[in-house]
Design an enzyme around this catalytic site. Structure first.
Site, mmCIF file in Angstrom:
data_model
loop_
_atom_site.group_PDB
_atom_site.id
_atom_site.type_symbol
_atom_site.label_atom_id
_atom_site.label_comp_id
_atom_site.label_asym_id
_atom_site.label_seq_id
_atom_site.Cartn_x
_atom_site.Cartn_y
_atom_site.Cartn_z
ATOM 1 N N GLY B 293 0.817 -1.106 -0.026
ATOM 2 C CA GLY B 293 -0.108 -0.005 0.000
ATOM 3 C C GLY B 293 0.827 1.046 0.150
ATOM 4 O O GLY B 293 1.892 1.221 -0.504
ATOM 5 N N SER B 294 0.457 2.396 0.506
ATOM 6 C CA SER B 294 1.045 3.636 0.489
ATOM 7 C C SER B 294 2.488 3.820 1.060
ATOM 8 O O SER B 294 3.107 4.504 0.481
ATOM 9 C CB SER B 294 0.144 4.563 1.375
ATOM 10 O OG SER B 294 -1.220 4.558 0.638
ATOM 11 N N THR B 295 2.691 2.959 1.781
ATOM 12 C CA THR B 295 4.196 2.941 2.446
ATOM 13 C C THR B 295 5.060 2.858 1.186
ATOM 14 O O THR B 295 6.303 3.135 1.245
ATOM 15 C CB THR B 295 4.563 1.771 3.398
ATOM 16 O OG1 THR B 295 4.024 0.605 2.944
ATOM 17 C CG2 THR B 295 3.722 2.175 4.813
ATOM 18 N N PHE B 296 4.588 2.177 -0.015
ATOM 19 C CA PHE B 296 5.416 2.038 -1.122
ATOM 20 C C PHE B 296 5.798 3.188 -1.787
ATOM 21 O O PHE B 296 6.476 3.259 -2.792
ATOM 22 C CB PHE B 296 5.075 0.690 -1.820
ATOM 23 C CG PHE B 296 6.017 0.187 -2.979
ATOM 24 C CD1 PHE B 296 6.990 -0.615 -2.489
ATOM 25 C CD2 PHE B 296 6.001 0.600 -4.287
ATOM 26 C CE1 PHE B 296 7.586 -1.498 -3.270
ATOM 27 C CE2 PHE B 296 6.780 -0.339 -5.160
ATOM 28 C CZ PHE B 296 7.879 -1.149 -4.584
ATOM 29 N N LYS B 297 4.786 4.206 -1.494
ATOM 30 C CA LYS B 297 5.083 5.530 -2.369
ATOM 31 C C LYS B 297 6.632 6.084 -2.337
ATOM 32 O O LYS B 297 7.036 7.059 -2.987
ATOM 33 C CB LYS B 297 4.008 6.460 -1.940
ATOM 34 C CG LYS B 297 2.573 6.303 -2.278
ATOM 35 C CD LYS B 297 1.457 7.008 -1.738
ATOM 36 C CE LYS B 297 0.257 6.701 -2.283
ATOM 37 N NZ LYS B 297 -0.902 7.281 -1.395
#
Lengths: 397, 645
Positions: B293-297
């Site tokens: 999810g967003s942590t991969f941004k």
């Protein structure tokens, strides 16, 4: 201490006896003390609470008794003893029967009488008495010795009575004793044909008895194994690994010993051989002192054989002396040779002790008595003793 | 021939016969000695010698400070040979005594002995303690056989269970460090040559060859018992309060790659591994891979900034909070309109991130940055069972892959990979090799081997890290991760909410909520990831994982002297509140008086003063030796610091 003095006494010129026999007996006893000390260490460990020193002391005491007996007997005229030989044999046979009877009340066969804390084996007394009495009978019947009914049968009655009584419990002792007695009969001019016929009948009968009943054969076999071992541990090993185990272990002792041995007290096979202090003392000696030590021991028995036959028997003052010397010499060296033969795998395993060497009170005493008689005969040698010093001739002859 | 001559002749015959016997015997003796010698001697040696293993002691596992985590205990198995002389008479008393000692019934022992299979051996009782076996020995009952069994004991039970792992009944490792370092811990057993007699009893053997055992080495971990316990405590509580199925937390020292703590819920007690399910024994932090999810941004942002393609204040059009990429609609939580790229990160705008990546990043570049961050390959941490994760190569990409990957879908990573990646951001761009074993020591405590922190590669330029960091601080200050904020220092981080893929579609209700960040943001000591599986109270990382992060960070802060220094420089009100979950009442900025800066590094002093709006003039270098005005005075506008040199 008195024993040592007696031995000294025998060695003095005042009482000339066959010095070779005395030295050999002393040497064998000394070797036995050393070897037994090494061999009992395992036993001492197994039976907790008894140190090897205690076994050694007990053995020393027995050796002392045996040598003392030898000294005392050497001073008594064998012709005097001959008068009591019949009584002694009857007593010994009585003891054998008594032991059997007692043994049948308590569970399991017991070949031992407990006398003053010492285990006493009547069969050892019986074999000495039998040889003595057979010699007496042979001399008595010299005039009609070739007669089967008058000469051989009366002898055979005693022989078979004794051999059967011993053989019930201890087949190997009985066999060696029978051999020695037959040898005496042969030397005592009994007919060769009668002896051969007897031997043939014996072999056939014995074979038939064993072959006839597998149970009996099995019993004889189990018996041969069982009677050799006193402690249960060994018994289990025997059950598992059979007789081959022991002779193989003994052969290993020889191989380990090599020419000069592993050294005193360093035997490892004593832990694997059953009754190493008794039935396999020769193997322990071979391991610790090498084949040289073993040959020396064997040579000791050869000396006894040749001195017994070629000096004591040949120069005996009368036929009784000759036959006694032949009988006792044969019995002593036969035990030695059979023991050695068993140890190196030549003969099937038996439980015969090595005379003067093995740990075992009654056997030591019996051998001491026999050696004593031999010494007494030698002291009356026709060559050595001046005719004036000779005692009156026997009335028996 | 006269009778006398006949007797003599027969006698000589017999003598000849008898004298042959010793010759034969001597021959046989010689045969045994000469011919079969080698074979017989080998047999004799084989039966009388045997080698006995001298067991090596298994190494202990210690925490960073040398506190024991896994130790060895000796237990004793009691067996009996009832046939031994003297046992029978003591049998009844023995059973009674043993029953009293062990708590089992005397009848049971009597039964066991009566029903034994082997006549000479019966196992009576396993696992006597050292004290109990001492007692049994004192009874001196013949036939009793006591055999020591070395057992492994994890004194803090479930603490660090997944890292430590457990051993099997043979004493060898089955999971965790116990299996990864089994050779090191186990050592090499020694040997003793002994004599055996015919009943198999071992006898002392003077001069027998003895090879002493090489005892196992002790492992000193990077983990700290107190921190691990605090982290597990908070993780458990977080999982409980959020109603999540599971949770995992990993903390790393970003400058070295040393794992400071690693925990999973559910967990298990390695003293009784059999009592736990496979799921409980799994170290999810390394064995499970998830769509992050967003942590991969972080990956897309790093690539864009590092390549100089995007500035933090570039405008990004997120419109009404939704966009359609190749027929798939992507949504934001709310409509942000036109925002800066920094706000794309802090507000976690999916649309903004996807658009940025699609517009600026070549697939190959994006892929390369993801690879460089270590995704798709195991980190090769010194723990067993690690997964590599999945990262599609550009040639495997579908039309939506690029935009999906930008926001952390169509990619799967392990929690450890994520922590390692954020550590790179924290330490200025270096991807560090994670590890849990810091040292190997021998039994006497000498260090035999020490782990050297290892930098795998540079993932981004130091400037990129500096540029990106404020965006992640903003996440905590005013973005999606405000719950992770800790009074006394800045926290940087990123929330992640990844919907669970079920049956080919994404669930609306089940998600993995995560927060990964580091603190203190400007000089990080710790990178920490908290991830919750299928929480019930909320699906959002900011709501479920960030509070756990907050509580762990607050409890941990006191264990770092550097952080403590910084915090004590603040007024006492800012000391962490003791009431769980309560936000600090007094912000750090409200400190009123000047602290004693003596001895502090100039850099640290500068940091604190600037944060409190004080202009600083520095003379000299090194630690602060003097300050004007002095401590205790109200905060001035300007301060003069004199360095020690």
């Amino acid at each position: 201490m008195s024993a040592i003095q007696t031995v000294k006494h025998i060695l003095t010129d005042r009482a000339p006896a066959d010095k070779y026999v005395v030295w050999v007996v002393l040497a064998l006893s000394a070797a036995g003390v050393v070897a037994v000390y090494s061999a009992v260490t395992y036993l001492a460990e197994v039976r907790a609470g008894v140190g090897p020193e205690q076994f050694l002391l007990r053995h020393l005491l027995r050796v002392g008794i045996a040598l003392g007996a030898m000294g005392v007997v050497s001073l008594i005229d064998y012709r005097t003893l001959a008068k009591y030989s019949r009584l002694a044999l009857i007593a010994a046979l009585g003891l054998l029967v008594a032991v059997k009877a007692v043994g049948s009340f308590s569970e399991g066969a017991d070949r031992w009488l407990q006398i003053a804390g010492f285990g006493f084996q009547p069969s050892d007394l019986a074999r000495v008495a039998l040889v003595f009495y057979v010699a007496v009978l042979l001399v008595k019947k010299q005039d009609y010795i070739k007669s089967f009914g008058k000469a051989l049968v009366p002898i055979l009655v005693w022989v078979f009575a004794t051999v059967v009584l011993i053989g019930v419990d201890d087949l190997s002792t009985a066999a060696v004793l029978l051999g020695a007695v037959m040898l005496m009969c042969f030397v005592g001019r009994v007919s060769v044909f009668q002896l051969l016929g007897l031997g043939l009948i014996g072999v056939l009968l014995g074979g038939a008895l064993i072959m006839n009943s597998p149970a009996r054969a099995a019993r004889v076999e189990a018996y041969l194994g069982m009677d050799l071992f006193d402690n249960t541990n060994t018994e289990q090993v025997m059950d598992r690994q059979g007789e081959r185990y022991q002779s193989q272990q003994a052969r290993m002792a020889f191989a380990l010993g090599g020419l000069t041995g592993v050294g005193p007290g360093k035997s490892t096979q004593r832990d694997f051989l059953p009754a190493p202090y008794n039935d396999f003392i020769f193997a322990i000696i071979a391991e610790e002192y090498g084949i040289l030590g073993a040959l020396l021991l064997l040579a000791g028995f050869c000396v006894l054989l040749f001195r017994g036959y070629l000096r004591i028997a040949r120069d005996a003052p009368d036929p009784l002396g000759l036959l006694l010397a032949v009988g006792f010499t044969t019995l002593i060296v036969a035990y030695g040779f059979v023991h050695a033969g068993v140890s190196c795998g030549l003969l099937p395993v038996t439980g015969l002790p090595m005379p003067f060497v093995s740990y075992g009170g009654t056997s030591l005493l019996a051998n001491g008595l026999m050696a004593g008689v031999l010494l007494n005969i030698s002291r009356q040698s026709t060559r050595r003793a001046a005719p004036s010093e000779r005692r009156p001739t026997s009335t028996i002859a | 021939m006269s009778p006398k001559d006949q007797i003599r002749t027969r006698m000589y015959m017999m003598l000849t016969l008898l004298s042959i016997v010793p010759v034969i015997v001597a021959g046989q003796m010689g045969w045994a000695v000469i011919a079969d010698r080698g074979e017989l001697r080998a047999q004799a040696k084989a039966q009388s010698r045997s080698t006995v293993e001298v067991p090596a002691m298994r190494g202990r596992i210690l925490d960073r400070a040398g506190r024991s985590l896994a130790i060895n205990t000796a237990q004793y198995d009691l067996a009996l040979d009832p046939t031994v002389d003297g046992f029978e008479s003591q049998a009844d008393a023995f059973y009674e005594q043993l029953a009293e000692l062990t708590g089992a019934s005397a009848a049971r022992f009597r039964q066991q002995v009566a029903n034994r299979h082997s006549p000479e051996y019966v196992a009576l009782y396993d696992g006597l303690t050292a004290a109990q076996q001492e007692q049994v020995r004192e009874w001196e009952v013949p036939g009793v056989i006591l055999t020591p069994e070395f057992a492994r004991r994890y004194i803090h039970e479930t603490t660090a269970a997944h890292v430590l792992g457990h051993v099997g009944s043979d004493g060898h490792g089955l999971s965790g460090l116990e299996v990864a370092y089994d050779d090191t811990l186990a050592g090499t057993p020694g040997e003793r040559v002994v004599k055996r007699d015919r009943s198999g009893r071992i006898q002392a053997f003077v001069g027998g060859r003895v090879t002493p055992p090489e005892h196992g080495k002790n492992l000193v971990l990077t983990l700290d018992l107190a921190r691990q316990a605090a982290l597990e405590d908070e993780l458990r509580r977080g999982v409980q309060e959020s109603g999540a199925d599971w949770g995992t937390a990993v903390a790393m020292d970003p400058s070295t790659g040393a794992i400071l703590a690693m925990a999973n819920v559910p967990t298990y007690n390695p003293n009784r591994p059999g009592a736990a399910t496979d799921a409980a024994r799994r170290n999810r932090a390394i064995t499970d891979r998830y769509e992050p999810g967003s942590t991969f941004k972080l990956v897309g942002a790093t690539a864009a900034v590092d390549q100089g393609l995007v500035e933090m204040d570039d405008s990004v059009e997120t419109g009404d909070g939704w966009a359609v990429f190749h027929g798939y609609t992507m949504k934001d939580i709310s409509a942000y309109g036109t925002i800066s790229f920094q706000e794309v990160l802090s507000k976690s705008s999916n649309v903004g991130m996807a658009k940025t990546v699609r517009r600026h990043l070549e697939p190959g570049v994006f892929y390369q940055y993801a690879r460089n961050f270590g995704f798709s390959q195991p980190t090769w941490i010194d723990l067993p069972g690690e997964q590599g994760g999945v990262l599609k190569r550009p040639n495997e990409w579908s039309q939506t892959t690029q935009t999906s990957m930008a926001i952390g879908y169509e990619v799967s990573v392990t929690p450890l990979q994520l922590v390692t990646a954020y550590s790179a951001l924290a330490n200025g761009g270096r991807l560090m090799q994670p590890y849990v074993v810091a040292e190997q020591r021998d039994m006497t405590g000498n260090t035999l081997w020490e782990n050297e922190p290892d930098s795998i590669r540079r993932v981004m330029k130091p400037e990129t890290a500096r540029t990106l960091r404020p965006a992640f601080e903003q996440v905590v200050q005013e973005g999606t991760g405000t719950e992770a904020d800790v009074a006394g220092f800045d926290v940087a981080g990123k929330t992640g909410t990844a919907l669970e893929a079920t049956a080919g579609d994404y669930s609306d209700e089940r998600a993995r909520a995560s927060f990964v960040g580091f603190f203190p943001a400007d000089d990080p000591e710790v990178t920490l990831l908290v991830m919750m599986g299928a929480p019930e109270t909320s699906i959002y990382g900011g709501a479920v994982a960030a509070p756990v992060f907050h509580r762990i960070a607050r409890r941990w802060a006191g264990t770092f002297p550097e952080v403590v220094d910084r915090m004590t420089a603040d007024p006492p009100e800012t000391v962490p509140a003791s009431v769980e979950g309560m936000r600090p009442a007094v912000p750090a900025e409200q400190a009123r008086t000047l602290p004693d800066l003596d001895g502090l590094s100039t850099r640290r002093a500068l940091h604190w003063l600037r944060r409190h709006g004080v202009d600083v003039q520095v003379e000299g270098q090194g630690a602060v030796a003097a300050q004007r005005p002095r401590s205790g005075t109200p905060l001035p506008d300007r301060i003069l610091l004199e360095g020690a040199s």
